[in-house]
Enzyme design. Sequence first.
Site, PDB file in Angstrom:
ATOM      1  N   CYS A  78      47.553  23.870  21.786  1.00 39.83           N
ATOM      2  CA  CYS A  78      48.707  23.217  21.148  1.00 39.83           C
ATOM      3  C   CYS A  78      48.745  23.528  19.647  1.00 39.83           C
ATOM      4  CB  CYS A  78      48.693  21.723  21.440  1.00 39.83           C
ATOM      5  SG  CYS A  78      50.318  20.951  21.287  1.00 39.83           S
ATOM      6  N   HIS A 170      48.357  21.000  27.133  1.00 44.13           N
ATOM      7  CA  HIS A 170      47.049  20.353  27.097  1.00 44.13           C
ATOM      8  C   HIS A 170      46.362  20.483  28.461  1.00 44.13           C
ATOM      9  CE1 HIS A 170      47.211  18.459  23.117  1.00 44.13           C
ATOM     10  NE2 HIS A 170      48.510  18.381  23.335  1.00 44.13           N
ATOM     11  N   GLU A 172      43.388  19.706  29.202  1.00 42.47           N
ATOM     12  CA  GLU A 172      42.328  18.710  29.368  1.00 42.47           C
ATOM     13  C   GLU A 172      42.799  17.431  30.046  1.00 42.47           C
ATOM     14  OE1 GLU A 172      43.997  18.114  25.158  1.00 42.47           O
ATOM     15  OE2 GLU A 172      43.659  19.744  26.568  1.00 42.47           O
ATOM     16  N   SER A 224      19.437  -4.194  24.261  1.00 42.65           N
ATOM     17  CA  SER A 224      20.548  -5.108  24.510  1.00 42.65           C
ATOM     18  C   SER A 224      20.675  -5.494  25.979  1.00 42.65           C
ATOM     19  CB  SER A 224      21.862  -4.451  24.074  1.00 42.65           C
ATOM     20  OG  SER A 224      22.169  -3.359  24.928  1.00 42.65           O
ATOM     21  N   GLY A 225      20.007  -4.770  26.857  1.00 39.86           N
ATOM     22  CA  GLY A 225      20.199  -4.969  28.288  1.00 39.86           C
ATOM     23  C   GLY A 225      21.245  -4.037  28.864  1.00 39.86           C
ATOM     24  N   VAL A 227      23.192  -0.142  29.318  1.00 39.44           N
ATOM     25  CA  VAL A 227      22.696   1.144  29.788  1.00 39.44           C
ATOM     26  C   VAL A 227      22.298   2.061  28.634  1.00 39.44           C
ATOM     27  CG1 VAL A 227      25.021   2.146  29.958  1.00 39.44           C
ATOM     28  CG2 VAL A 227      23.181   3.074  31.343  1.00 39.44           C
ATOM     29  N   ASP A 228      23.019   2.021  27.504  1.00 39.96           N
ATOM     30  CA  ASP A 228      22.731   2.949  26.409  1.00 39.96           C
ATOM     31  C   ASP A 228      21.343   2.717  25.814  1.00 39.96           C
ATOM     32  OD1 ASP A 228      25.282   3.897  26.811  1.00 39.96           O
ATOM     33  OD2 ASP A 228      26.158   2.782  25.153  1.00 39.96           O
ATOM     34  N   SER A 229      21.079   1.483  25.398  1.00 39.10           N
ATOM     35  CA  SER A 229      19.782   1.217  24.765  1.00 39.10           C
ATOM     36  C   SER A 229      18.651   1.364  25.770  1.00 39.10           C
ATOM     37  CB  SER A 229      19.767  -0.175  24.129  1.00 39.10           C
ATOM     38  OG  SER A 229      19.841  -1.195  25.101  1.00 39.10           O
TER      39      SER A 229
END
Length: 512
Positions: A78, A170, A172, A224-225, A227-229
């Site tokens: 684009c 686009h 994507e 934190s409980g 998924v990331d941490s």
Amino acid sequence: MEKILILDFGSQYTQLIARRVREMNVYCEILPYNKLPEQTHDIKGVILSGSPFSVKQPDALRLNLDAITGKWPMLGVCYGAQLTAEFYGGEVARSEKREYGKAFLIQQDHSDPFFHSVEPRSQVWMSHGDTILKLPEGFELLATTDSIPVAAFRAKAGRFAAPVYGIQFHPEVYHSLEGFQMLKNFVHGVCGCSGDWTPAHFVEESVQKLREQIGSEKVIMALSGGVDSTVAAELLHRAIGSQLFCFFVDNGLLRKNEYQEVLNSYKQMGLNIEGVDARDKFYTALAGVSDPEGKRKIIGKGFIDVFEYESEKHPDSKWLGQGTIYPDVIESISVHGPSVTIKSHHNVGGLPDKLKLKIVEPLRMLFKDEVRRVGRELHIPENILHRHPFPGPGLGIRILGDITPEKVRLLQEADAIYIGKLKEHGLYDAVWQAGTILLPIQSVGVMGDERTYEQAVALRAVNSTDGMTAEWSRLPYEFLAEVSSEIINQVRGINRVVYDISTKPPATIEWE
């Protein structure tokens, strides 16, 4: 490690391009359009993103493309295509035939690698106000649509030392039905990427890098409980073992029984972790505060205070582990500078300087869905891996108005029934996020022969991929009726249940 470089000109779709490339098991990075990396030996190709700007604007974002063309295969999307055409002497103008929405390609060259396995009249998604009227010398047309003369083009063979493509649609977005195939043709076919960047490869590489980065020093980390941490902590644990010390804070704003359940899961994973009961500290600080931003700031400061206190017990720690993921990184290096609105409860940026801790972020280059795939590779417990997103301030922003222990208890009980029923009916994994909101109103009800005047709660369930947009979940009426009846009958103090059917935008997922 081979990678695709995506240069960001400010498009809302830039992250989506990266996600599509990552889905091919090819590593990619997003950088501002004017920040070419110093190390370029691993770059296999470059994609120029779209932009809200017009190339005809005096303040348009511009780039000396001679620094890229000829060095690596390049694809302009684009705005990136319009920039390429104008830079090399083509004609770009504000279009009288703007294309927004679906269009159909009319291919001029079916044999080009970019259109391998793509139907002759493939549906694509247009969103542009400029159009390319004339291609530069040394370029040739690949496709048009019924409305615009140039939908896709390439540099002729020999014009540059590496292929150059431009497309005015686009690929994507999902509405470009074969857009993924086109991107795959560019990434694999034109750039020659092998597609060997898998979760197993990421785990192996990350563990080795973390060992080299940290050495024999110690790391402290608050979990934190979520998924990331959790995934970040497990990667660190595999790399350095007992050199990592973690703690999990009960701020009194978690879901029912969550503190003990998550803490037990962490201990079963073998993490070196300690639980911290800070409920009274948070309740005292939050007493009488109703303003949402005020609550966020108090909760954020509370976490910082607890972290500072706990870190003093480990004075030999040199590193702070964090579960930062790629969208956070992209925001901090935005084309337009750091985001104006940083969530005040995000405690990454507010730690005291006196701690003098170095930062280690094992997941800083991963999207949320990739974090889950890595977590699966690491055998993270399912109750954490598939846990719905939960706001940093917890129930503090799901209780509208001021916070008291009694209100927390009411919400915990109602929410436990709702989430429990979702799991019981096989609906928990069918929605992206669900939660209960305690409303700051009371309503009249009748129970038996008695008139009641009690609290109301709202149930929220949404479907989304990344939280940027969300559609309300069409939960069965029978299910909602069962949840409502259960809450009203079992939670004394609540006599009304409503269901939120707002989309994002214009609403947000959370109410505060």
